[in-house]
Design a protein around this motif. Sequence first.
Motif, short mmCIF file in Angstrom:
data_model
loop_
_atom_site.label_atom_id
_atom_site.label_comp_id
_atom_site.label_asym_id
_atom_site.label_seq_id
_atom_site.Cartn_x
_atom_site.Cartn_y
_atom_site.Cartn_z
N LEU A 176 -11.83 -9.78 0.46
CA LEU A 176 -12.39 -8.45 0.68
C LEU A 176 -13.91 -8.48 0.70
O LEU A 176 -14.56 -7.89 1.57
CB LEU A 176 -11.90 -7.50 -0.41
N LEU A 177 -14.52 -9.19 -0.25
CA LEU A 177 -15.97 -9.21 -0.37
C LEU A 177 -16.64 -10.03 0.72
O LEU A 177 -17.84 -9.88 0.95
CB LEU A 177 -16.37 -9.75 -1.75
N THR A 178 -15.91 -10.89 1.38
CA THR A 178 -16.50 -11.77 2.40
C THR A 178 -16.08 -11.40 3.82
O THR A 178 -16.40 -12.14 4.76
CB THR A 178 -16.12 -13.23 2.13
N SER A 179 -15.37 -10.28 4.00
CA SER A 179 -14.80 -9.96 5.32
C SER A 179 -15.44 -8.75 5.99
O SER A 179 -14.91 -8.27 6.99
CB SER A 179 -13.29 -9.75 5.20
N TYR A 180 -16.53 -8.24 5.45
CA TYR A 180 -17.19 -7.11 6.10
C TYR A 180 -17.73 -7.54 7.46
O TYR A 180 -18.30 -8.62 7.61
CB TYR A 180 -18.34 -6.59 5.24
N GLU A 181 -17.54 -6.67 8.47
CA GLU A 181 -18.02 -6.94 9.82
C GLU A 181 -18.75 -5.71 10.34
O GLU A 181 -18.28 -4.58 10.18
CB GLU A 181 -16.86 -7.30 10.75
N GLU A 182 -19.88 -5.95 10.97
CA GLU A 182 -20.66 -4.83 11.52
C GLU A 182 -20.06 -4.32 12.83
O GLU A 182 -20.05 -3.12 13.09
CB GLU A 182 -22.11 -5.27 11.75
N GLU A 183 -19.55 -5.24 13.64
CA GLU A 183 -18.96 -4.84 14.92
C GLU A 183 -17.50 -4.48 14.72
O GLU A 183 -16.72 -5.27 14.19
CB GLU A 183 -19.10 -5.95 15.95
N VAL A 184 -17.13 -3.29 15.18
CA VAL A 184 -15.75 -2.84 15.08
C VAL A 184 -15.01 -3.23 16.35
O VAL A 184 -15.49 -2.94 17.46
CB VAL A 184 -15.70 -1.31 14.88
N ASN A 197 -13.51 -3.46 7.42
CA ASN A 197 -13.20 -4.67 6.66
C ASN A 197 -11.74 -5.03 6.93
O ASN A 197 -10.83 -4.39 6.41
CB ASN A 197 -13.42 -4.44 5.16
N PRO A 198 -11.49 -6.04 7.76
CA PRO A 198 -10.11 -6.38 8.13
C PRO A 198 -9.26 -6.88 6.98
O PRO A 198 -8.04 -6.95 7.10
CB PRO A 198 -10.30 -7.48 9.19
N ALA A 199 -9.87 -7.24 5.84
CA ALA A 199 -9.09 -7.72 4.69
C ALA A 199 -8.63 -6.58 3.78
O ALA A 199 -7.84 -6.83 2.86
CB ALA A 199 -9.91 -8.73 3.88
N PHE A 200 -9.10 -5.38 4.02
CA PHE A 200 -8.76 -4.25 3.15
C PHE A 200 -7.28 -3.91 3.32
O PHE A 200 -6.82 -3.64 4.44
CB PHE A 200 -9.64 -3.06 3.49
N LEU A 201 -6.52 -3.90 2.24
CA LEU A 201 -5.07 -3.73 2.32
C LEU A 201 -4.68 -2.33 2.77
O LEU A 201 -3.64 -2.16 3.41
CB LEU A 201 -4.44 -4.02 0.95
N ALA A 202 -5.48 -1.34 2.43
CA ALA A 202 -5.13 0.04 2.77
C ALA A 202 -5.67 0.46 4.13
O ALA A 202 -6.02 1.60 4.35
CB ALA A 202 -5.64 0.99 1.68
#
Length: 280
Positions: A176-184, A197-202
């Motif tokens: 979660l802490l390493t998967s933030y992405e600026e481009e959607v 954040n593609p790792a966010f479970l919800a």
Amino acid sequence: MSTMIKMVRALTAAAAIAVAAPALAAGEAPHIPREQWSFAGPFGTYDQAQLQRGFKVYREVCSACHSLKQVSFRNLAEDGGLGYTEEQAKTIAADYTVTDGPNDDGDMFDRPAILADKFPSPFPNEQAARASNGGAYPPDFSLLAKARAAHRGFPWFVFDAFTQYQEQGPDYIHALLTSYEEEVPEGVTIPEGKHYNPAFLAGNAIGMAQPITDEAVEYTDGTPMTVDQYARDVAAFMMWAAEPHLEERKKIGFRVIIFLIVFAGMLYFTKQKLWRNVEH
């Protein structure tokens, strides 16, 4: 025999459907890679240096929003933990202020924390926490490493049971802490005020902005000051907060297994001796 095989296949299929159904209903679950942890496995132990670094990340970054209300300052000096002495734990506690009382006049008052106190929350109540975070409530860190786990589907969780792999929580926190992405990505809609954040479970939209960047926390032991390392260290610290007696539990478990093996052997040879002259 054929009937037994059919029953086994039917049960296996039913289990697979039962496990897969929630995932299909909620959409494809994010892929959470397995990391290497010193505390994994039946003989795993905590890395004290890593726990201290993770605690430093928590104090300097995470504690601004997230509480640690189930952990006491005395826990910092307990065996199997961060390796602090009692005096060091007292010094850390004195940096915090807690509300106590009532005093003789019936009033509440503030004082420096002591070893018996738990870590104070950064907010006086849930409403204040939500108001400071755009309506989102920052979860308490005490048990998060156990409560937030990217459970693997069938049949992988069966293998995890046999290998005693229980680190899905730290895996998820690190991802979660390493998967933030600026481009959607195209086709993905992120509401205003949320972050991709593609790792966010919800779902892919998380209310928490990326909390840490490279070189945000100074390490003095030569450890790389990167987001990946920060995430790894704070995830390990959160695992300790959720299970501070992990090392003791594993030692007791190993002794119990050895005892049961020896006891089973003694029972077998006793049975052989008692019944050796009895015809079967």
